[in-house]
Design a protein around this motif. Structure first.
Motif, PDB file in Angstrom:
ATOM      1  N   ALA A 280       0.809  -1.176  -0.091  1.00 28.51           N
ATOM      2  CA  ALA A 280       0.073   0.107  -0.051  1.00 28.51           C
ATOM      3  C   ALA A 280       0.811   1.358   0.077  1.00 28.51           C
ATOM      4  O   ALA A 280       0.783   2.239  -0.611  1.00 28.51           O
ATOM      5  N   ALA A 281       1.884   1.242   0.797  1.00 27.86           N
ATOM      6  CA  ALA A 281       2.964   2.393   0.978  1.00 27.86           C
ATOM      7  C   ALA A 281       3.585   2.695  -0.349  1.00 27.86           C
ATOM      8  O   ALA A 281       3.609   3.693  -0.921  1.00 27.86           O
ATOM      9  N   LEU A 282       3.830   1.321  -1.255  1.00 26.53           N
ATOM     10  CA  LEU A 282       4.598   1.854  -2.476  1.00 26.53           C
ATOM     11  C   LEU A 282       3.612   2.045  -3.576  1.00 26.53           C
ATOM     12  O   LEU A 282       4.053   2.719  -4.493  1.00 26.53           O
ATOM     13  N   ILE A 283       2.453   1.664  -3.455  1.00 32.02           N
ATOM     14  CA  ILE A 283       1.271   2.291  -4.287  1.00 32.02           C
ATOM     15  C   ILE A 283       1.238   3.665  -4.101  1.00 32.02           C
ATOM     16  O   ILE A 283       1.084   4.537  -5.219  1.00 32.02           O
ATOM     17  N   GLU A 284       0.956   4.209  -2.818  1.00 32.50           N
ATOM     18  CA  GLU A 284       1.048   5.550  -2.786  1.00 32.50           C
ATOM     19  C   GLU A 284       2.220   6.301  -3.433  1.00 32.50           C
ATOM     20  O   GLU A 284       2.186   7.372  -3.907  1.00 32.50           O
ATOM     21  N   LEU A 285       3.468   5.846  -2.982  1.00 31.50           N
ATOM     22  CA  LEU A 285       4.617   6.333  -3.229  1.00 31.50           C
ATOM     23  C   LEU A 285       4.896   6.391  -4.877  1.00 31.50           C
ATOM     24  O   LEU A 285       5.132   7.647  -5.669  1.00 31.50           O
ATOM     25  N   ARG A 286       4.357   5.356  -5.437  1.00 27.46           N
ATOM     26  CA  ARG A 286       4.380   5.298  -7.010  1.00 27.46           C
ATOM     27  C   ARG A 286       3.531   6.292  -7.618  1.00 27.46           C
ATOM     28  O   ARG A 286       3.930   7.156  -8.649  1.00 27.46           O
ATOM     29  N   GLY A 287       2.273   6.612  -7.050  1.00 25.52           N
ATOM     30  CA  GLY A 287       1.320   7.657  -7.589  1.00 25.52           C
ATOM     31  C   GLY A 287       1.910   8.939  -7.213  1.00 25.52           C
ATOM     32  O   GLY A 287       1.741   9.797  -8.286  1.00 25.52           O
ATOM     33  N   LEU A 288       2.370   9.380  -6.330  1.00 21.26           N
ATOM     34  CA  LEU A 288       3.039  10.641  -6.090  1.00 21.26           C
ATOM     35  C   LEU A 288       4.248  10.779  -6.927  1.00 21.26           C
ATOM     36  O   LEU A 288       4.303  12.019  -7.366  1.00 21.26           O
ATOM     37  N   CYS A 289       5.127   9.883  -7.273  1.00 21.04           N
ATOM     38  CA  CYS A 289       6.201   9.809  -8.132  1.00 21.04           C
ATOM     39  C   CYS A 289       5.752  10.282  -9.433  1.00 21.04           C
ATOM     40  O   CYS A 289       6.475  11.169 -10.228  1.00 21.04           O
ATOM     41  N   GLN A 290       4.711   9.533  -9.813  1.00 19.56           N
ATOM     42  CA  GLN A 290       4.213   9.840 -11.300  1.00 19.56           C
ATOM     43  C   GLN A 290       3.611  11.290 -11.285  1.00 19.56           C
ATOM     44  O   GLN A 290       4.018  12.093 -12.408  1.00 19.56           O
ATOM     45  N   ARG A 291       3.038  11.818 -10.418  1.00 14.67           N
ATOM     46  CA  ARG A 291       2.336  13.188 -10.241  1.00 14.67           C
ATOM     47  C   ARG A 291       3.445  14.504 -10.449  1.00 14.67           C
ATOM     48  O   ARG A 291       3.439  15.260 -11.013  1.00 14.67           O
ATOM     49  N   LEU A 292       4.463  13.861  -9.676  1.00 25.14           N
ATOM     50  CA  LEU A 292       5.864  14.954  -9.722  1.00 25.14           C
ATOM     51  C   LEU A 292       6.753  14.539 -10.756  1.00 25.14           C
ATOM     52  O   LEU A 292       7.743  15.085 -10.900  1.00 25.14           O
ATOM     53  N   ASN A 293       6.349  13.755 -11.710  1.00 22.64           N
ATOM     54  CA  ASN A 293       7.134  13.335 -13.041  1.00 22.64           C
ATOM     55  C   ASN A 293       8.744  12.597 -12.549  1.00 22.64           C
ATOM     56  O   ASN A 293       9.532  12.868 -13.126  1.00 22.64           O
ATOM     57  N   LYS A 294       8.375  11.942 -11.660  1.00 24.06           N
ATOM     58  CA  LYS A 294       9.684  11.197 -11.101  1.00 24.06           C
ATOM     59  C   LYS A 294       9.584   9.941 -11.606  1.00 24.06           C
ATOM     60  O   LYS A 294       9.467   8.974 -10.767  1.00 24.06           O
ATOM     61  N   ILE A 295       9.716   9.608 -12.778  1.00 24.54           N
ATOM     62  CA  ILE A 295       9.648   8.408 -13.537  1.00 24.54           C
ATOM     63  C   ILE A 295      10.317   7.119 -13.072  1.00 24.54           C
ATOM     64  O   ILE A 295       9.746   6.161 -12.773  1.00 24.54           O
ATOM     65  N   PRO A 296      11.788   7.426 -12.988  1.00 24.94           N
ATOM     66  CA  PRO A 296      12.416   6.183 -12.443  1.00 24.94           C
ATOM     67  C   PRO A 296      11.981   5.602 -11.099  1.00 24.94           C
ATOM     68  O   PRO A 296      11.835   4.342 -10.858  1.00 24.94           O
ATOM     69  N   GLU A 297      11.592   6.749 -10.418  1.00 22.59           N
ATOM     70  CA  GLU A 297      11.112   6.386  -8.984  1.00 22.59           C
ATOM     71  C   GLU A 297       9.817   5.832  -8.952  1.00 22.59           C
ATOM     72  O   GLU A 297       9.645   4.709  -8.290  1.00 22.59           O
ATOM     73  N   ALA A 298       9.063   6.170  -9.955  1.00 25.22           N
ATOM     74  CA  ALA A 298       7.735   5.476  -9.886  1.00 25.22           C
ATOM     75  C   ALA A 298       7.799   4.199 -10.451  1.00 25.22           C
ATOM     76  O   ALA A 298       7.186   3.240 -10.026  1.00 25.22           O
ATOM     77  N   ILE A 299       8.644   4.063 -11.359  1.00 23.80           N
ATOM     78  CA  ILE A 299       8.851   2.461 -11.905  1.00 23.80           C
ATOM     79  C   ILE A 299       9.590   1.612 -11.082  1.00 23.80           C
ATOM     80  O   ILE A 299       8.817   0.411 -10.865  1.00 23.80           O
ATOM     81  N   LYS A 300      10.380   2.144 -10.295  1.00 25.56           N
ATOM     82  CA  LYS A 300      10.623   1.178  -8.995  1.00 25.56           C
ATOM     83  C   LYS A 300      10.030   0.793  -7.948  1.00 25.56           C
ATOM     84  O   LYS A 300       9.901  -0.311  -7.607  1.00 25.56           O
ATOM     85  N   ALA A 301       9.044   1.973  -7.439  1.00 26.64           N
ATOM     86  CA  ALA A 301       8.133   1.606  -6.548  1.00 26.64           C
ATOM     87  C   ALA A 301       6.908   0.526  -7.084  1.00 26.64           C
ATOM     88  O   ALA A 301       6.801  -0.233  -6.144  1.00 26.64           O
ATOM     89  N   ALA A 302       6.603   0.710  -8.498  1.00 25.26           N
ATOM     90  CA  ALA A 302       5.644  -0.351  -8.812  1.00 25.26           C
ATOM     91  C   ALA A 302       6.155  -1.606  -9.018  1.00 25.26           C
ATOM     92  O   ALA A 302       5.628  -2.754  -8.766  1.00 25.26           O
ATOM     93  N   GLU A 303       7.450  -1.708  -9.318  1.00 23.17           N
ATOM     94  CA  GLU A 303       8.239  -3.138  -9.488  1.00 23.17           C
ATOM     95  C   GLU A 303       8.284  -3.686  -7.921  1.00 23.17           C
ATOM     96  O   GLU A 303       7.919  -4.948  -7.885  1.00 23.17           O
ATOM     97  N   ASP A 304       8.595  -2.822  -7.072  1.00 26.61           N
ATOM     98  CA  ASP A 304       8.777  -3.379  -5.551  1.00 26.61           C
ATOM     99  C   ASP A 304       7.107  -3.929  -5.231  1.00 26.61           C
ATOM    100  O   ASP A 304       7.155  -4.892  -4.456  1.00 26.61           O
TER     101      ASP A 304
END
Length: 198
Positions: free
Chosen positions: A171-195
Motif C-alpha cells: 500500500a505504501a509503495l502504491i502511494e509512493l508510485r502515484g506521487l512519483c508519477q504526479r511529480l514526474n519522477k518516472i524512475p522512482e515511480a517505476i521502481k516503486a511499482a516493481e517493488d
C-alpha cells in the motif's frame, strides 16, 4: 453497554479509570459500526468522544501521563479517517499528524519495546500521505518514503512477521508510485511499482 460504562466511569473510585477506558473502547467500536453501516459522519461523535476520554485519562496530575498513549494514537488515527471521509481534510490532517507525533514518541529511542508501535506509525504516516497528496504532493512523498522504510524494516527477518506487513508495504509503495508519477519522477515511480508487484 455504553450507558453502563458512562455510569461506572463517573464513580469516584480508582477503578473508574478502567471503566473510562472501557467506555472509550466501546465508543471506538460504535464508530466502526456506524461507518460500516452508514455515512462516515455518523462515526464522528463517538470517535471524537473516545479521543477526549483518552486525553482526560492522561491529563496532568492523573498519574497516567503516558499510559494511554497507544490507545490515544489509535483513536486519533481512526478519528482522522472518519474526518477525511466526511470531507473535513483540515481536521483530518491535524488528527493524523498528532497520531504520527505520538507514535514517534513511542518509537524513540528505537528498542525491542518500541517495535510493536512501528506498524501504527507507518499506518498513520499513510493517513497523512493520503490527505497531503491532494494539495501538498512534495510533502506527501516524504511521508510515503518514510512509511515504505518502516514497512521494509518490519518485514526484515527477526524484526517482524513478514506476512503481517507485506500488505502495508504494498500500500505504501502504491502511494509512493502515484506521487512519483504526479511529480514526474518516472524512475522512482517505476521502481516503486516493481517493488509493489514483488
Amino acid at each position: 453497554a455504553i450507558g453502563i460504562y458512562r455510569d461506572l466511569s463517573g464513580q469516584d473510585i480508582v477503578s473508574a479509570t478502567e471503566f473510562q477506558r472501557a467506555l472509550a473502547v466501546a465508543l471506538t467500536n460504535l464508530a466502526t459500526y456506524h461507518t460500516a453501516l452508514g455515512p462516515p459522519e455518523d462515526a464522528l461523535a463517538p470517535a471524537r468522544e473516545a479521543v477526549d476520554i483518552y486525553d482526560l485519562l492522561m491529563a496532568p496530575g492523573s498519574g497516567n501521563t503516558d499510559a494511554y498513549l497507544p490507545d490515544l494514537a489509535r483513536a486519533l488515527d481512526s478519528y482522522g479517517g472518519y474526518l477525511a471521509r466526511s470531507g473535513d481534510e483540515k481536521q483530518a490532517l491535524e488528527a493524523a499528524q498528532r497520531a504520527v507525533r505520538i507514535y514517534r514518541q513511542l518509537t524513540t529511542p528505537m528498542s525491542d519495546d518500541s517495535i510493536p508501535f512501528l506498524p501504527g506509525l507507518a499506518g498513520s504516516l499513510l493517513s497523512v500521505v493520503r490527505i497531503l497528496s491532494r494539495n501538498q504532493p512534495d510533502e506527501a512523498i516524504k511521508r510515503a518514503g518514510e512509511a515504505v522504510s518502516i514497512y521494509r524494516r518490519l518485514i526484515t527477518p527477526g524484526i517482524g512477521d513478514r506476512t503481517d506487513h507485506v500488505a502495508g508495504l504494498a500500500a505504501a509503495l502504491i502511494e509512493l508510485r502515484g506521487l512519483c508519477q504526479r511529480l514526474n519522477k518516472i524512475p522512482e515511480a517505476i521502481k516503486a511499482a516493481e517493488d509493489a508487484a514483488e
